[in-house]
Design an enzyme around this catalytic site. Sequence first.
Site, PDB file in Angstrom:
ATOM      1  N   ASP A 293      56.373   6.992  66.490  1.00  0.00           N
ATOM      2  CA  ASP A 293      55.067   7.030  67.157  1.00  0.00           C
ATOM      3  C   ASP A 293      53.966   6.542  66.212  1.00  0.00           C
ATOM      4  O   ASP A 293      53.169   7.329  65.689  1.00  0.00           O
ATOM      5  CB  ASP A 293      54.784   8.467  67.621  1.00  0.00           C
ATOM      6  N   CYS A 333      50.294   3.996  71.527  1.00  0.00           N
ATOM      7  CA  CYS A 333      49.004   4.412  72.068  1.00  0.00           C
ATOM      8  C   CYS A 333      48.070   3.217  72.223  1.00  0.00           C
ATOM      9  O   CYS A 333      46.853   3.382  72.357  1.00  0.00           O
ATOM     10  CB  CYS A 333      48.366   5.475  71.175  1.00  0.00           C
TER      11      CYS A 333
END
Length: 389
Positions: A293, A333
């Site tokens: 991530d 993101c």
Amino acid sequence: MRVKVKAGKEKKLLNHYPFGHAGDILEAEGQAAPGEVVDVVSESGTFVGRAYFNAHAPTPLRMLTLKREPVDRAFYAARVKRALARREGRVQGTQALRVVHGEADGIPGVIADLFGEVLSVQIRNAGAEAHRDLILAALREATGASAAFERSETVERRKEGLEARSGVLWGELPETVEFEEDGLRYRFSPLGGQKTGFYLDQRDNRRLMSALVREGDRFLDVYSYTGGFSLLAARAGAQALAVDKDALALSTLEATARANGLDKRVGMRLGDALKVLEQLENEGRRFHHAVLDPPTLAKRKDDVPGAKRIFTEGAARVMRMLEPGGHLLISTCAHYIRVEDLLDAARLAAGQAGRTAEVLNVTYQPADHPWMLLVPESLYLKSLLLRLE
């Protein structure tokens, strides 16, 4: 003051699209201070709506309303109240909530997260900055937060000609903000951490990954920040390893793990993620589950190819260390990185690692980070859950 848009450009604005770009504008009738609220009209002079206007910004118009209404404290109070009502009953098991998510909640450039009784606020454009007192009053009244802090240090502010701002907004701000989620007590430094303090948007994915854990599993958390994935996995019975280059974030994780009685189940590696992955691979380490991530990586469309290369390299290294039947969550993101880009990177990574994988799930941002159909930019968080053969 009025701002006139070119013929045909009013259609997307009337269809609730919140951005008027520089190429959409025909003329500004008069001088406006940065962030001033103006009437937007079509080329023929027909009223379209009201917007923040900053002539010097890459996105000069940020739509507020399609009505002829005052943009005052009552306006913002109604928007915050509507945002909270949208979230009611949709977010469970946590004391932390994104209260306002910018354009998706009708308040362009404002992000507000509530952690228990402490509110974190980020103001990103000149219009919201000009109306900051009205917006903060509306947030304070609606949330009842006893303290609040600001973390307005974004690239967007610089593009709007604004200086970075951070600090206490009201109340007595604790040195460490604490809140409970899923039975764990999280903590972070409000003025020393990243962004608004804690990544609330990965809440659902943390739950998804921890549900896969069995007692004794080994869990790898790459780009961990303060280790939300690691902590929940450790609580589920895993031996977790968090990797990040932010020393403050890892020290926060260490303190949080200790406070939750998980310090013997959570290990840490400080350093650049890709280099640490190379070290772990050379050490012959093996894992049952992993999360990849990274930070945004692609702030512009031109950044996407480079970002995909980083995803591919990182995922390939992780895949080589995963046990058969192991799980990998790859998450971005960045708005500009699509699900298809993640799939491409994962396919290349599997080929390099000599592994096959099944796509189990594709996930998006949680309910308190609304994704509005007519605002494509409001979709930013996308994740792939893979099972390695």
